[in-house]
Design an enzyme around this catalytic site. Sequence first.
Site, mmCIF file in Angstrom:
data_model
loop_
_atom_site.group_PDB
_atom_site.id
_atom_site.type_symbol
_atom_site.label_atom_id
_atom_site.label_comp_id
_atom_site.label_asym_id
_atom_site.label_seq_id
_atom_site.Cartn_x
_atom_site.Cartn_y
_atom_site.Cartn_z
ATOM 1 C CB THR A 1 -7.573 -4.627 2.181
ATOM 2 O OG1 THR A 1 -6.652 -4.360 3.237
ATOM 3 C CG2 THR A 1 -7.394 -3.602 1.075
ATOM 4 C CG HIS B 1 -4.027 10.604 2.517
ATOM 5 N ND1 HIS B 1 -5.053 10.464 3.432
ATOM 6 C CD2 HIS B 1 -3.139 9.613 2.800
ATOM 7 C CE1 HIS B 1 -4.798 9.436 4.220
ATOM 8 N NE2 HIS B 1 -3.648 8.898 3.864
ATOM 9 N NE ARG C 1 -7.745 6.581 9.408
ATOM 10 C CZ ARG C 1 -7.025 6.386 8.310
ATOM 11 N NH1 ARG C 1 -5.765 5.986 8.392
ATOM 12 N NH2 ARG C 1 -7.565 6.567 7.131
ATOM 13 C CD GLN D 1 -3.016 4.285 10.585
ATOM 14 O OE1 GLN D 1 -4.233 4.286 10.408
ATOM 15 N NE2 GLN D 1 -2.161 4.834 9.734
ATOM 16 C CG ASP E 1 -2.092 0.933 1.046
ATOM 17 O OD1 ASP E 1 -2.497 1.177 -0.101
ATOM 18 O OD2 ASP E 1 -2.616 1.428 2.065
ATOM 19 C CD GLU F 1 -5.305 2.922 -0.441
ATOM 20 O OE1 GLU F 1 -4.534 2.319 -1.213
ATOM 21 O OE2 GLU F 1 -5.148 2.972 0.787
ATOM 22 C CD GLU G 1 -5.933 4.922 4.545
ATOM 23 O OE1 GLU G 1 -5.226 4.166 3.848
ATOM 24 O OE2 GLU G 1 -5.468 5.716 5.383
ATOM 25 C CE LYS H 1 -3.528 2.035 7.241
ATOM 26 N NZ LYS H 1 -4.271 2.931 6.327
ATOM 27 C CG ASP I 1 -5.774 0.438 3.591
ATOM 28 O OD1 ASP I 1 -5.805 -0.691 4.098
ATOM 29 O OD2 ASP I 1 -4.917 1.296 3.854
ATOM 30 C CD GLU J 1 -7.167 12.709 4.204
ATOM 31 O OE1 GLU J 1 -6.658 13.528 3.438
ATOM 32 O OE2 GLU J 1 -7.442 11.525 3.872
#
Lengths: 407, 407
Positions: B252, B128, B232, B235, B121, B196, B194, B248, B228, B356
Site C-alpha cells: 500500500t 465504487h 483483483r 482477491q 481500509d 484513496e 485504488e 491487498k 491501495d 471500474e
Amino acid sequence: MSEQSPLDLAEGDPFGPHNLPYGVFSTPDAPEHRRVGVRIGDHVLDAGAAAHALGSPYAALLARPTLNPLLAAGRTAWRDVRRALTAWVTVPAHRPDIEPLLHPLDTVTLHLPYEVADYVDFYASEHHATNVGRIFRPDGDALTPNWKHLPIGYHGRSGTIVVSGTDVARPHGQRKAPTDPAPVFGPSVKLDIEAEVGFVVGTPSALGSPVDLASFEDHVFGLFLLNDWSARDIQAWEYVPLGPFLGKSFATSVSAWVTPLEALTAARVAPPERDFPLLPYLDDADAEVPGGFDIRIAVALNGQLVAEPPFAGMYWTAAQQLAHMTVNGASLRTGDVYGSGTVSGPERDQRGSFLELTWNGTEPMELPTGKRTFLEDGDVVTMTAWAPGPDGVRVGLGEVTGRIVES
Amino acid sequence: MSEQSPLDLAEGDPFGPHNLPYGVFSTPDAPEHRRVGVRIGDHVLDAGAAAHALGSPYAALLARPTLNPLLAAGRTAWRDVRRALTAWVTVPAHRPDIEPLLHPLDTVTLHLPYEVADYVDFYASEHHATNVGRIFRPDGDALTPNWKHLPIGYHGRSGTIVVSGTDVARPHGQRKAPTDPAPVFGPSVKLDIEAEVGFVVGTPSALGSPVDLASFEDHVFGLFLLNDWSARDIQAWEYVPLGPFLGKSFATSVSAWVTPLEALTAARVAPPERDFPLLPYLDDADAEVPGGFDIRIAVALNGQLVAEPPFAGMYWTAAQQLAHMTVNGASLRTGDVYGSGTVSGPERDQRGSFLELTWNGTEPMELPTGKRTFLEDGDVVTMTAWAPGPDGVRVGLGEVTGRIVES
C-alpha cells in the site's frame, strides 16, 4: 533444616525444565521494571538477572521490557539461550545464583510479552468452518469453494491484543436480525469466544521474498493460547463483503507465556489427509517435520469445563499459514502474530466457540449452574492446554483468561 | 546581485505558507539522519533545525526520525507548531535563519513519515461499491444491505505500507476463474490501483472509550493520498467469507507528505444526502464542521491522465469512519492509519480503479499508447490532488507514485 528449592519440581510438572516458556513480568516493588521472565514450576526466573549473574552474553537481550529483542535475534540465539536456561535451572552448582532470582508466580504481574506488529487470524479447522458455514449461510455450501485450496485468513487489530487476565468490556455495536426492519445499536447480545493457538514471528523477512514451508522454524519463535473474543451479532451484520471488523476488534486475549517451538518437538504430528491436491507452495506431503502440533485445549466457563478442542486435527498448519501469508511478497516483522482460527474437533464437546457449542444459541449448554448460550457480564473464560513432551512428560501451555465486564 | 529566495513563491503556489505539509527526509551527506521536514514550494525546511535556530520549544519534537512524537503531542501542539512554522516562512526577519535550512526537494530522500500502528481500509464511495458489487456479484444487489447503515471497513497489513516512489513487485498468488477446474498459481494478471485518501491518527484513545464524531479533529492529525494496490484475480478467489487478504497485503503506497487538517479548513464540505436515517453515533446532520473534504484527485498512468476521482462525494466521512472504528471500544494508537476506500464519482472518468475504468477488463481504456486494462510491468501510476484553500489558493496534496516491477 532443609527447605525445598523451587527448582525441586514434582515429577511430571508440565512447567519443568523441558518447557521453559518466556514472558515479561514486574514485581510490586518496581512495577515499571518490566523484564523477561522464564517460567519454571510455579516460579518466574528473572532471566536477564540470571544471565548477568552467570556471565551469559545474552544478559542484555533478556533484561528488556519485551521479548522483541530476543525474537529478533534469530534461531541460533533462541537455541543458545534455551540451552543456557536449561543448564541454569538443572545444574546444581548454579542453584546459589539462580534461586534468589526466582519469584513466586502469584507475586508478580505478567504483561503482554511482545509488541505486536501485524495480526492475522486464520480459519483453519474444517469442523469449525463447516459449523459456522451451516449456521451463518444455511442456504449455501458449508465450506466456500476456496476453503480446501488455501488457508483463509484476514488481518485483525494489533492494538487491542491484551494479555491474559485483562477484563473484556462487552462491545456495543450495530446488529440486525433478518426480520428487523433496520439495525439497532446496543451492547452485543451474542458475545463469544474462539479458542485458538497463536504464533509469534521472530525473524523478519524482506518485502518481495516469500517464506517457504521449510523455513517456518527459522521465522516463528513460539506459540501460545489465544482467545479471539467475538460479538456474533455485530459480526453477522457487518461481515459481508469485506470480512469481520468490529465484531472482533474490541479485544483479543493472549497468554502471558510463549512456549518456544523447541519445547514442542515431541508434539509434532501429521495434519489430516488433504482432500484436494495442494499447490506446490502449500504442499507439505514431504515435510521433514510434520506440520501439526498435538495440543489439547480445555475451555472452562466460570470454572466449569465446556469444551476440549483438539489442535492436532487442524486442516491447515502454521507453516502453511506462514507460507500463504507471504507468498504474495508480503514481509514479516518481528512481533507479527497470527492465530490458527478457532479450534474445533468433530465431536460436540470439542467445539471451540459458544456459537458452535450452542448452535447459535438455539441449543443451550446444560451446565450445573443452569442453561447457557452466550457470555453474560461477570463470566470468566479460561483456556488451558498441554502437549506431549519428551519422555511422556506434558508440556503445559500458559493459560489465557478473561472476565466479561459491562461497558 | 540579488538571488531569489526559495521563500519567494509564485502567487498561488499550492505548497505555499497556507499548506505546510509534514514529511521525513534525509540528505545524501547523511542518509541515516532522518528528520522532520516541512514542504514550502519546491523546498523542504529542516523543521527541527529551524526550531533550534529560532529557540522554539518544539525543537526536540521535530528533530526526530518519524512524525510520531509530533502526532502524539496532541492538537494544541499541532496548532502551536503550525503557527510557528507559518511565522518562520513568512516573517522577513527570520529569512537569514531559515534560508540555509531549506533543501531543494530534488536533492533529498523522502521516507515513510510515520510508524504505522494499525491500518484499516474503508469502502466509502457509493459509486465504487456499486460498481464493484455489479462486477463481482452480478447476480446479487450491487450494495449489500448493511452498506448505507455503517461504513464498511477491514484491517489491512501495516507492515507493507510503503512510501511513494517505492517499486511494487507484482504479487504471485492463487486465482481461479469460475470456469477453471482448480486454482492456478502465478503472477497476478489483474493488478490494479485504488485511489484513496488516507488519514493518520495522532492522539490515542483508551480501550473501551469510543471516539465520537465531534472529536475527530482532536485525534486525527492530517491526510494524504494513498494507493491501495490490489490484485483483483487473487482477491476474487480468496475474499469470501473473511474479506480481502493477499490481494491487498503485498503493498500500500502512501504519499511522503501529510497535510494537516488545519490546512484544509476551506475544503470542508457537507457529505451527500443520506438515504437512510443513521444511528446516533454516526448521525452528522448537526455537525459544526461539515464532514467531507473537497479534494480533487488526478490519476495518471505513465504520465497520461486516466481518472479524476472527486473525494467530496464520499458517502461516509472520515469522522464517521473514526467513530465507527471505535464504537465497540477499540482503542486508537498514534500512527493508526485508515484509508477512505476507493474514490469514485458518478462519471466514467471519475472512477478510482482500473477494475471500474475497464469494467473488469472487458472495456479497455483507449490511451494514446494503445488499449489498456490492468497494470503491466514497468507501468508507473501517479496520483496527485488539490483542495480549495484560503482566498482561492489551492492546497496541494503530495503525490503518491509507484512503478510495477516483475517479481
